[in-house]
Design an enzyme around this catalytic site. Structure first.
Site, mmCIF file in Angstrom:
data_model
loop_
_atom_site.group_PDB
_atom_site.id
_atom_site.type_symbol
_atom_site.label_atom_id
_atom_site.label_comp_id
_atom_site.label_asym_id
_atom_site.label_seq_id
_atom_site.Cartn_x
_atom_site.Cartn_y
_atom_site.Cartn_z
ATOM 1 N N HIS A 1 0.841 -1.198 0.000
ATOM 2 C CA HIS A 1 0.000 0.000 0.000
ATOM 3 C C HIS A 1 0.877 1.248 0.000
ATOM 4 C CE1 HIS A 1 -4.273 -0.141 0.083
ATOM 5 N NE2 HIS A 1 -4.392 -1.014 1.065
ATOM 6 N N LYS A 55 -11.059 -7.053 6.431
ATOM 7 C CA LYS A 55 -11.694 -7.426 7.701
ATOM 8 C C LYS A 55 -12.071 -6.147 8.434
ATOM 9 C CE LYS A 55 -9.162 -9.283 11.185
ATOM 10 N NZ LYS A 55 -9.361 -8.781 12.545
#
Lengths: 297, 231
Positions: free
Chosen positions: B39, B110
């Site tokens: 990322h 999640k």
């Protein structure tokens, strides 16, 4: 010792202690919310696949933690810490476990889950017995990192403060700790590292959700267990009837001015395995008795 | 009424538009794992105008917040062991840059994302799907092929894995492309009401502040406020 620790850590990553799985099954049965029911179904299916295909339940196979209690009558030969390190390296390779342990400043990763004082091994000592107790825990990050530890204002009302702190701690995390959780609470102890250690250790009480022998503590446990399950957080925080599978509280003497409170959480994949090594060399596998039937590899 | 969808990558804007909170998705096709370091690298490449150096495309595909356990069984051949979603909230600042740079349509993870990331999803017409946390044996078993591994210098956990998946799920629509979030709605109404009821049953005052220390977490703006005002 090495073989026992290796089996415990590896096996714990693949199969839950039976009482945790039973509690999840029961929670699934009584769940009233459709989305939560679907989540429980996935959880139980996941446990089945992990068991059948010998795969870690969760990709976060954790940072290994060991609790060791040495009996005073046990003649110890050899180096326990070294044996546990070798066991961790072997379990990491053979399961396989994720290579998690890294240097905190450089991020260097030796790929073995051993290094710079890790895995954490907590040694305790028990007078007058000739056995050694081991609990091996592949402790994942999702729940472990969402702890609370606070020092109340001296003179704060004790029961109210404990109740509010624990309820708030669970409500704040709101399922990000992979609920339903086992909640470990500690009140007292000094300094707060002791409080935190007691709270984390309380998670592994067996039977799951059994009550503390002190009736005052047991009454708080019961109240809190019911209260957190009324929050409606449900599995993974999607809303549902079960937020907590068990709540265990420990207390310890403390500095007269304060009563620190710690709340530790364990995810629904509450993986741990316990064994006892007796003085005569006999090994008793407590949470996973089938480990005793495995051949040496 | 919630729907169940079987989708195959690439995913169109229209398909994302049809997804609503609580819908269940089973995804087939290509997905890529992404985690802290990848990322960060993509965000940096975007800033430095070096996106051409990213060795894979995510356009209209799905990314999975995940640090998997993968076993290498030969040169360029791998076996998925445990592959499940990791806590997504920590990646929130990187979501909008990722969407701008690479254009994935679905982010799978999640938990949930913060408002900053939700704004990015709305702007770029993408949705956040929630995998059931901890179910890595289940999701791993739905991977039919580990296709490739990018940026292996990040290691097994943080490098980018390309998977071919079949009926990867269940995934529930946690944030839709209109910016609604199941978690936010649940917390703001249900959990709030439940919490107030629990306080009442236990005889607690929701406004009570019994805590001496910590007053604010060190390393946050709250700590600066406290250090400089003592309020």
């Amino acid at each position: 010792m090495e073989e026992v620790c290796c089996r415990l850590l590896s096996y714990a990553s693949i199969e839950l202690p039976p009482e945790v799985e039973v509690a999840l099954g029961a929670a699934s049965e009584r769940e009233s919310q459709p989305k939560a029911r679907a989540y429980f179904k996935a959880i139980l299916e996941n446990l089945r696949i992990a068991r059948e295909r010998r795969l870690p339940i969760c990709q976060d196979t954790g940072v290994p933690v060991y609790y060791i209690t040495l009996g005073s009558q046990l003649p110890i030969q050899g180096n326990l810490r070294e044996a546990i390190h070798r066991a961790t390296v072997r379990a990491t390779q053979k399961t396989p476990l994720r290579q998690q342990v890294t240097h905190p400043l450089t991020g260097e990763n030796p790929g073995t889950n051993v290094g710079w004082g890790m895995p954490a091994i907590f040694f305790d000592y028990e007078d007058g017995v000739d056995h050694l107790d081991i609990t091996a825990i592949p402790k994942g990050g999702g729940a472990e990192l969402k702890w609370s530890c606070v020092v109340p204002i001296p003179g704060a009302p004790r029961e109210e403060t404990i109740l509010k702190t624990v309820v708030d701690a669970v409500a704040m995390v709101g399922g990000e700790s992979c609920t339903p959780n086992i909640v470990g609470v500690a009140v007292g102890g000094f300094g707060v590292d002791y409080t935190e250690a007691l709270a984390r250790r309380a998670i592994f009480r067996s039977p799951l959700n059994s009550r503390h022998p002190d009736p005052q503590v047991a009454a708080l446990e019961k109240k809190l267990f019911q209260a957190v399950n009324k929050l409606g957080i449900g599995p993974l925080g999607v809303g549902g009837d079960t937020t907590c599978l068990g709540l265990h509280m420990e207390v310890a003497g403390t500095h007269s001015a304060v009563f620190p409170i710690a709340v530790a959480l364990y995810c629904w994949a509450a993986r741990y395995s316990k064994a006892r090594i007796h003085g005569d060399g006999r090994v008793e596998y407590i949470t996973h008795p089938q480990l005793g039937e495995m051949t040496h590899d | 009424m919630t729907e169940e969808y079987r989708l195959r990558t690439p995913i169109s804007r229209d398909q994302v538009d049809r997804l609503h909170l609580g819908d269940i998705v089973y995804l087939s096709g290509r997905i890529f794992t992404i985690r802290d370091w990848s990322h960060q690298r993509i965000a940096r490449y975007l800033e430095e105008d070096k996106l051409g150096e990213v060795p894979f495309s995510l356009k209209d595909l799905a990314v999975l917040h995940c640090g998997p356990v993968i076993e290498e069984i030969g040169a360029g051949q791998w076996r998925p062991v445990s592959v499940g979603a990791t806590s997504s909230s920590r990646f929130s600042p990187f979501v909008a840059p990722l969407l701008r740079a690479m254009g994935p349509r679905l982010i799978i993870g999640k938990g949930t994302l913060t408002q900053e990331a939700i704004n990015g999803l709305v702007e770029h017409g993408a949705a956040f799907l929630q995998a059931v946390g901890g179910c890595a044996a289940l999701y791993g078993s739905q991977i039919t092929k580990v296709v490739n591994n990018y940026w292996p210098e990040f290691g097994m956990v943080d490098s980018v894995w390309e998977f071919e998946v079949e009926n990867f799920g269940p995934l529930s629509v946690e944030i839709d492309c209109r910016g609604r979030s199941s978690y936010q709605e649940l917390r703001r109404v249900t959990i709030k009401n439940n919490l107030m009821r629990v306080y009442q049953e236990l005889g607690l005052d929701p406004e009570a502040d019994y805590i001496w220390w910590p007053r604010a977490p060190a390393g946050t703006p709250m700590a600066v406020d406290y250090a400089t005002t003592l309020e």
